[in-house]
Write a protein that holds these residues in place. Sequence first.
Motif, PDB file in Angstrom:
ATOM      1  N   ASP B  22       0.915  -1.500  -0.232  1.00 39.28           N
ATOM      2  CA  ASP B  22      -0.331   0.092  -0.260  1.00 39.28           C
ATOM      3  C   ASP B  22       0.817   1.961   0.169  1.00 39.28           C
ATOM      4  O   ASP B  22       1.086   2.146  -0.478  1.00 39.28           O
ATOM      5  CB  ASP B  22      -0.849  -0.118   1.241  1.00 39.28           C
ATOM      6  CG  ASP B  22      -2.027  -1.322   1.520  1.00 39.28           C
ATOM      7  OD1 ASP B  22      -2.681  -1.434  -0.099  1.00 39.28           O
ATOM      8  OD2 ASP B  22      -3.037  -2.010   2.490  1.00 39.28           O
ATOM      9  N   LYS B  23       1.496   1.204   0.627  1.00 36.08           N
ATOM     10  CA  LYS B  23       2.892   2.509   1.169  1.00 36.08           C
ATOM     11  C   LYS B  23       3.798   2.366   0.017  1.00 36.08           C
ATOM     12  O   LYS B  23       4.656   3.695  -0.311  1.00 36.08           O
ATOM     13  CB  LYS B  23       3.057   2.777   2.869  1.00 36.08           C
ATOM     14  CG  LYS B  23       2.437   2.621   3.727  1.00 36.08           C
ATOM     15  CD  LYS B  23       2.977   3.198   4.783  1.00 36.08           C
ATOM     16  CE  LYS B  23       3.276   4.333   4.636  1.00 36.08           C
ATOM     17  NZ  LYS B  23       3.751   5.570   5.825  1.00 36.08           N
ATOM     18  N   THR B  28       8.016   2.480   4.060  1.00 37.58           N
ATOM     19  CA  THR B  28       6.980   1.800   5.123  1.00 37.58           C
ATOM     20  C   THR B  28       8.466   1.925   6.214  1.00 37.58           C
ATOM     21  O   THR B  28       9.771   1.599   5.406  1.00 37.58           O
ATOM     22  CB  THR B  28       7.101   0.888   4.713  1.00 37.58           C
ATOM     23  OG1 THR B  28       5.568   0.190   4.147  1.00 37.58           O
ATOM     24  CG2 THR B  28       6.586  -0.380   5.824  1.00 37.58           C
ATOM     25  N   ASP B  32       6.503   1.224  11.504  1.00 36.24           N
ATOM     26  CA  ASP B  32       5.198   1.449  11.097  1.00 36.24           C
ATOM     27  C   ASP B  32       4.403   0.362  10.810  1.00 36.24           C
ATOM     28  O   ASP B  32       4.446  -0.224  11.606  1.00 36.24           O
ATOM     29  CB  ASP B  32       5.187   1.441   9.481  1.00 36.24           C
ATOM     30  CG  ASP B  32       5.203   2.930   9.134  1.00 36.24           C
ATOM     31  OD1 ASP B  32       4.692   4.179   9.618  1.00 36.24           O
ATOM     32  OD2 ASP B  32       6.172   3.547   7.559  1.00 36.24           O
TER      33      ASP B  32
END
Lengths: 192, 192
Positions: B22-23, B28, B32
């Motif tokens: 997603d990131k 990341t 996180d």
Amino acid sequence: MPATGSGKEREIVGAALALFRDKGYHATSMQDIADAVGLQKGSLYHYLASKEELLYRIALDTISEYDRRLEDIVGSELPAAEKLRRAVQAHVLMQSDDVGTVTLLRDSGALQPEQREVIRGLTRRYADLVETVIAGGIASGEFRAVDAKMATFAILGACNWIHRWYAPGGRLTPEAISAAYTDFFLRGLGSG
Amino acid sequence: MPATGSGKEREIVGAALALFRDKGYHATSMQDIADAVGLQKGSLYHYLASKEELLYRIALDTISEYDRRLEDIVGSELPAAEKLRRAVQAHVLMQSDDVGTVTLLRDSGALQPEQREVIRGLTRRYADLVETVIAGGIASGEFRAVDAKMATFAILGACNWIHRWYAPGGRLTPEAISAAYTDFFLRGLGSG
């Protein structure tokens, strides 16, 4: 990617293009870019605000060049099969020659959301143009009645993968790739 | 990607998979990942030495799963066209379902050279298996005499692009994509 801006700016963009392609955007530092153009890192900030600005400029110039070449082909009065042949040829040349292609396709995710949206819009424009050619060929009876969107995705995927395996000077020249891919796609579309 | 290792390790890999997808890997942080599994950052290092170790494990598990599924198909006694149909179907499912695919294809460049070589070797193995199917079909007369390597690259490129545009729940389901792509490729190969 076309050269734009002042002499030193062009030099900086050129150095960033090569560094991003070879090391990747994330592994390239502003210091690397400053070293490549013989500037102190502080002086580099006179020309640009951030590394991200360079990424955006490279991605924007590259996708704009893809779009420009395709628009010239799609705007012509040629049959759909010939438009597709020329579109594949132009795409293969960009994949094999253009140093910004790898950065555009691999690193655009690192852009700010609003920048990413601009690049996405121009990328969608490219796909829409290819789909127009295929839909036109289906409408005219040149191509069989496939799902134009899925054929577009298949063709673009095949073409966007070339920069991953293409080796300059090898057996598979851009001309050989263009010819084989066009033949494969046109057969798939029931033409050629 | 198959789950391996202890419970907490699996949880960490699962969290990293979703965050990397997603990131992006680069955006990341270890913080996180620690937050996602409810650990202090210091405790996270009890389970793994670095973020890169997670990237390697995800890339390795993912390409190994691609290879495993393809080996099962290629090792069968089916006709070439049926092998290709099943290979495309398996690939489309991995592209649409497997959360490690985007990390494998986008972020493997961030691995250490020796790790990258392992992933490259397994990726080459996958391409070689597909080429074997196409070359076999040409030899048996099922397919026309195309350049098997370029047909392999075209098919793999088309298939590896799917995760970029696939939208779960949309009109283009994995089944519809498999059917349309197989039809397109088999026609391109002069079969089907």
